[in-house]
Write an enzyme that holds these catalytic residues in place. Sequence first.
Site, PDB file in Angstrom:
ATOM      1  NE  ARG A  77      14.015   7.355   2.419  1.00  0.00           N
ATOM      2  CZ  ARG A  77      14.190   6.044   2.314  1.00  0.00           C
ATOM      3  NH1 ARG A  77      14.684   5.376   3.342  1.00  0.00           N
ATOM      4  NH2 ARG A  77      13.898   5.394   1.209  1.00  0.00           N
ATOM      5  CG  ASP A 134      16.426   1.636   2.014  1.00  0.00           C
ATOM      6  OD1 ASP A 134      15.938   2.784   1.997  1.00  0.00           O
ATOM      7  OD2 ASP A 134      16.517   0.934   1.004  1.00  0.00           O
ATOM      8  CG  ASP A 136      17.114  -3.828  -3.023  1.00  0.00           C
ATOM      9  OD1 ASP A 136      17.598  -4.968  -3.016  1.00  0.00           O
ATOM     10  OD2 ASP A 136      16.203  -3.479  -2.253  1.00  0.00           O
ATOM     11  CG  ASP A 152      -0.249  -0.099   2.540  1.00  0.00           C
ATOM     12  OD1 ASP A 152       0.972   0.125   2.593  1.00  0.00           O
ATOM     13  OD2 ASP A 152      -0.927  -0.416   3.539  1.00  0.00           O
TER      14      ASP A 152
END
Length: 513
Positions: A191, A278, A268, A133
């Site tokens: 961010r 991340d 990634d 989502d």
Amino acid sequence: MNIKNIQQPFIKIFPGDFSGNTMQRNTPKVLFSTVEPAGFDHPKLIAFNEKLSEEMGLGKFEEKDLNFLVGTQLPENVKTYSTAYAGHQFGNWAGQLGDGRAILAGEIKNSKGEKNEIQWKGAGATPYSRHADGRAVLRSSVREYLMSEAMFHLGVPTTRALSLTFTGEDVVRDIMYSGNPELEKGAVVIRTAESFLRFGHFELMSAQQEYKTLQELVDFTIENYFKEITSEGVQKYKDFFENVGRRTADLMVEWYRVGFVHGVMNTDNMSILGLTIDYGPYSMMDEYDLNFTPNTTDLPGRRYAFGKQGQISQWNLWQLANALHPLIKDEKFLEDILNDYGSYFWESHDRMLCRKFGFDQLLTSDEKFFTSWQSLMQDLQLDYTLFFNELEKYDDQKDLRFQFENVSYTFLNDEKISKLEDFMKEYQSRLEKNIISREKSLELMHKANPKFILRNYLLYQCIEEINEGKTDMLHKLTHALENPYHTIYPEFSAKRPSGYDDISGCSMLSCSS
């Protein structure tokens, strides 16, 4: 906030899919798709990083800026977009991926000419959401907001966080993938980073054999983020790969210095600029354990365990080398750089350990000393950060059991105290080989060893309080993380209480965190 000066150089240079369709799909031969944030009607500000905003040239926060912080109200000149990339996940090729819950506004330039990209995380679905989502929950958003700022103040290259905002809606998540989904409060983090380009962006273009776009992407990256590279032709691309390797190794060394475990080092999730990026199932190290992984998804193989991060970064660079090979076309050069990576990393790593121990130079005998230390740390289950804090205060006239009992996660019986005594004698002997004074030695230690680290149990407490509408813990943690080399709050500079050992989110987390 001065948001009218957001520029979009990336979107102007590379081909994109301008359909605005957020349905999950492959987007071959393009690097991004334009997509609008979902929009939220009842946002509520949790935290705003005023210092960072001023540094970026955005200025002070005003109430009218709240809608921008969740992507609901945008400047007329901004066309928001998400990028496509590929990657190897847990060692396997995953094909096309992309910004599944990240949407870029563009970049802002401050008065010094410094550029920072602005990105919403959790502001809605994108074409790369893979049936998800695109939302983010409060717990993961708090973790990213606080930890990225903690890493910055520790001196570790990282993305940073500008704001943390409630969206006003609930999001369904199954935190441990146990078949028990629950409603959680939704949130958005803004961010920032000089660039969010990843290894995976280059892997995608190479895998699709879009070599012209790959070359344009590398040229764009060098021109904007690697000003030190002035060579031309193939040598330019060789210098680029070598530079990325050095930045990556330097980042790994910093992770080891402060005891950070990323938890999901897929290609990634690797920044081309050598930034920590991340923040998912990460953890700061409590008891020292080379085999520790904070990610439940990483079990039982522990591919991304603390002690393997240097090795995995090299493996990831091999994948980047394969992606860049069409531009470099020199297998021997790439192999030489990758083979040299280990030597560069380990020498940098050991010099870093020297600073933590207060040694002024790296000796050939130090390899044996460091191995002895690692064995001690694991056998006695000593807290990584607190051990070095006690080492700075070590007094051979005091009882070792008294000095280190609050550093160990196990009972220090006579046998373990004997091992500690033997090591301390070894350490004292090694200190005597220093040329510098003990005062200078301690200066090295003070700069290398933080007094405060943002432990998972502290984050857990903070998230629980914010869920209850309280922000006292948030403000205290923010103050502490801005001063990590000082003991601002003594209660935070302590080992993890045993009551948090088995609570989800305090030791191990899932990728949904």
